[in-house]
Structures are given as C-alpha cells and as structure tokens.
Design a protein around this motif. Sequence first.
Motif, PDB file in Angstrom:
ATOM      1  N   PRO A 225      -5.193   6.354   3.428  1.00  0.00           N
ATOM      2  CA  PRO A 225      -4.106   6.440   4.410  1.00  0.00           C
ATOM      3  C   PRO A 225      -3.422   7.802   4.391  1.00  0.00           C
ATOM      4  N   GLN A 226      -3.428   8.411   3.216  1.00  0.00           N
ATOM      5  CA  GLN A 226      -2.833   9.737   3.088  1.00  0.00           C
ATOM      6  C   GLN A 226      -3.594  10.739   3.970  1.00  0.00           C
TER       7      GLN A 226
ATOM      8  N   LYS B 207      -2.914  10.136   7.698  1.00  0.00           N
ATOM      9  CA  LYS B 207      -1.653  10.685   8.196  1.00  0.00           C
ATOM     10  C   LYS B 207      -1.797  12.145   8.638  1.00  0.00           C
TER      11      LYS B 207
ATOM     12  N   LEU C 277      -8.493   0.771  -5.671  1.00  0.00           N
ATOM     13  CA  LEU C 277      -7.133   1.256  -5.469  1.00  0.00           C
ATOM     14  C   LEU C 277      -7.107   2.743  -5.124  1.00  0.00           C
TER      15      LEU C 277
ATOM     16  N   GLU D 208       0.827  -1.212   0.000  1.00  0.00           N
ATOM     17  CA  GLU D 208       0.000   0.000   0.000  1.00  0.00           C
ATOM     18  C   GLU D 208       0.858   1.257   0.000  1.00  0.00           C
ATOM     19  N   GLU D 209       1.889   1.248   0.823  1.00  0.00           N
ATOM     20  CA  GLU D 209       2.776   2.413   0.858  1.00  0.00           C
ATOM     21  C   GLU D 209       3.446   2.618  -0.503  1.00  0.00           C
TER      22      GLU D 209
ATOM     23  N   SER E  75      -1.444  13.370  -4.723  1.00  0.00           N
ATOM     24  CA  SER E  75      -1.885  12.031  -4.331  1.00  0.00           C
ATOM     25  C   SER E  75      -3.191  11.669  -5.012  1.00  0.00           C
TER      26      SER E  75
ATOM     27  N   GLN F  92       2.143   1.878  -3.424  1.00  0.00           N
ATOM     28  CA  GLN F  92       1.142   2.489  -4.305  1.00  0.00           C
ATOM     29  C   GLN F  92       0.982   3.970  -3.988  1.00  0.00           C
ATOM     30  N   MET F  93       1.016   4.302  -2.717  1.00  0.00           N
ATOM     31  CA  MET F  93       0.891   5.710  -2.326  1.00  0.00           C
ATOM     32  C   MET F  93       2.044   6.528  -2.871  1.00  0.00           C
TER      33      MET F  93
ATOM     34  N   SER G 203      -3.484   5.677 -11.140  1.00  0.00           N
ATOM     35  CA  SER G 203      -3.216   4.278 -10.818  1.00  0.00           C
ATOM     36  C   SER G 203      -4.478   3.439 -10.929  1.00  0.00           C
TER      37      SER G 203
ATOM     38  N   ALA H  62      -7.638   3.091  -1.517  1.00  0.00           N
ATOM     39  CA  ALA H  62      -6.518   2.476  -0.799  1.00  0.00           C
ATOM     40  C   ALA H  62      -5.317   3.406  -0.754  1.00  0.00           C
ATOM     41  N   ILE H  63      -5.183   4.250  -1.764  1.00  0.00           N
ATOM     42  CA  ILE H  63      -4.059   5.182  -1.801  1.00  0.00           C
ATOM     43  C   ILE H  63      -4.356   6.448  -1.016  1.00  0.00           C
ATOM     44  N   VAL H  64      -5.548   7.010  -1.249  1.00  0.00           N
ATOM     45  CA  VAL H  64      -5.849   8.328  -0.692  1.00  0.00           C
ATOM     46  C   VAL H  64      -6.213   8.257   0.786  1.00  0.00           C
TER      47      VAL H  64
END
Lengths: 190, 190
Positions: B183-184, B187, B176, A152-153, B160, A155-156, B167, B179-181
Amino acid sequence: MEQSTSEKILDVAQSLVVAGGYNGFSYADISAAVGIHKASIHHHFPTKAELVSVLVGRYVRQAQEGLRSLRQQVSDPAEQLDAYVGYWQKCVLDDAEPFCVCAMLASEIQLLPDAVAAQVRAHFRNLGEWLATVLETGEEQGSFRLSASPEEEAQMLMASVHGALLSARAFGDAKLFFAIVSPQLAKLRT
Amino acid sequence: MEQSTSEKILDVAQSLVVAGGYNGFSYADISAAVGIHKASIHHHFPTKAELVSVLVGRYVRQAQEGLRSLRQQVSDPAEQLDAYVGYWQKCVLDDAEPFCVCAMLASEIQLLPDAVAAQVRAHFRNLGEWLATVLETGEEQGSFRLSASPEEEAQMLMASVHGALLSARAFGDAKLFFAIVSPQLAKLRT
DNA sequence: ACATCTCATCCTACTAGAAGGTAGGCGGAC
DNA sequence: GTCCGCCTACCTTCTAGTAGGATGAGATGT
C-alpha cells in the motif's frame, strides 16, 4: 528519588539492551554501571534470561499503561498519534533511549529465550491494536482518510516508526526520525 | 558449483549476522556450519571485525551492483521499485535471508567496529540515493506523485521496508511484509 | 530491655565453558 | 622448495552462574 537496586539494575540493563541487544551486554557491564558486584546481580535476577524477561515485562506494561492513559487524557485521535510519535521524537532528540526495547529485541528474535520472544510479539500486537483503534476512531470522526483497513494502516505506521528509528540511528541524525514519520502522518490527515 | 572456503565462511557468517547480529554468533558457530576448525577461519579472516567488514563490503557491493543493473535492465521507475521490493519479499517468503545485513547491523551500530559502522552508513546512503533517483525520475515521467522531496520520500520508503522486515520477523508472518509495503507503493502511484 | 532468629542484601572466591586469537607443524599443489 | 590451506594444541579473557560467608535491619520471644 529512592530507587531500589533491582530497579537500578533493570534501568541499566534496559539502556544496554537498547544500545546493543540481548547479546550486546554482560553482567559485568551492569556491575560496572550500577556499582555492585557481578554475583549480587544474580541475587536479584538468577539468570540473564530472567533479567531480560522482567525488563521487557516492565517495558511492555509501562508502554501499555502509557498508551492507555494517553487515550484517556487526549480525546482527539490525531493528537493521540502526535503524542505517540512525539514520545519517540523526544527520545531520539534527547539521545536518552533512542530505540524501542522490543524493536531492538525483535531483530534478534530467533536467538531470544522463548519467554522474551513471546513478550516482544505481545508488545507488537498491543501497539498494533492501539494504533488500529486510534486510526479507526479518527476515520469515523473524519480526521483521517485511510487507504486501507485500520489494521493495515496501523502496521504500516508501526513499520514507519521503527524504520525511522533505525534510519535515525544509522545516520546518527535525530532530525531524520521526524522527517520520515511526519509526512507519513500528514498523508493520513484529511 | 565450485565455492572457495573463504566464500563459504562469508556465506555462513552472513546468514548468522542476519539471524542474530554481530554479537549473535561466534567463530565456533561458523566452524560447525562450514566443517572447518576454528583456527582455520582465522587463517582466512584474522579477526572477527575483519571478517564482518569483508562480509559487509561484499554485501554492499553486491547490493549496489544489483540496484545499478536493475536500473539498466528495467526502464520504468515503477517497475524498478517493484523489483526492489519484490527482492525482499522473495527473501522473506523463502525464509532464506529474511533481513538486510546492514539493517541488522544498524540496530547495533554503537557497538560495531568503526570500519563496519562506516560501511553500514554507506549502504544506507547508497540505497537512499538510488531510491531518490528512481522516485525523481518517476515523478518526471508522471508515474509517481510525491508529497515531499524525492530524498525525503526515499527515506520514508526505506524506513517502511526496514520496518516491514522487522514486523514480519517479529510476527513470524512473511505475508505481513507485502501487506505493509504494497500500500505504501500504491500511495506513490498516480 | 535484651537476646536471638530470620531474612534480604551484598560480598569474596570460585567454576566450567565459550569467546577471540596465537604458534607451529603437516601435507599437497605449483 | 615454498607457499597455501588446514590442522592440533594452546592461551587469555570473558561469560553466566554457584557456594558460602559477612552485615545489618526487623520481627519475635522472654
């Protein structure tokens, strides 16, 4: 530097794809840049789909080789990541090849010949796996603190890099790339 | 729902731009989709450059209005950000308009008519300012902990989101994006 | 040594179709 | 009546792609 006509064609085509994507250039453009007649390009690459497919294949292969040798020559995962990002920063600053061929093509993936689309997807997969491995190794060694799985990281991070390339291009501001990606890397560091 | 021909043309053109960018569609494509003859499109929009310019103008205006009203109707900055991201997630999941018109055009900005390029840049600027304001307000209220200036964090977030859209499109995997945005965003939260 | 055979490269000349765009006319609504 | 929306018919330029010929280098046969 001896360079065959085929390679010249591929180089020119690649920079044209980076500039405007699959539908953003024609054989006439290549013809003008290489100094060869349009029909001669068809001798080397019968169709446009084939030309771009060869081009992307070469790009993917070079990228994979670059990432592989980077991991061999640099041992520290943090430095590997820096080198990867540094590569793009250099490209953006030099205004040489300020965008990833596959990122460019990914945006218009719905219109691409199937073969090319598959290559683009493969490159994204390769890059994601490479980043995931680097991040995982770095976490084991204590250089990174991940807040999600390595995959996941990865992909980020990939999204950040591609998004940063886009923003830098949109604003015509090369420094913006580093301003976006650098803090992103910093957040990963312990 | 009464919809004028002009609006139908703009809607179709917008989805075509999202799918393949400025050079990825033609008046013939619009003609087929709207059920009107090619020349009739020129009656509404004399040139392709003008059509796309109107299209992007409308898009930018709607986006700006959407963001403005979002900030009025939702008070919590964290929820504002969720709503913004949620908008794109819905677009990607529905496969309706799974890409930002301006992000698409930004990638080929070097080939765009000047007027359109300026509009695209303006949208990036607007969006960046909106995000920066939301982040700054959130930091003051204690909902966000920023590791850089609001403006820089805004650029990072924007990159992002655009990278995640890319992606998701490349992999053909709508999940996806989130899944990317997600966690961003996590944070940023305290 | 010479002729020739073969092959790759590049050329001129061409095609069919698609691109964006124009000219002018028809019909209905105000 | 005239203006708007749409049509038919057309134009020019560009598109990818083809056909076939000239040139030249390398290999082969005698």
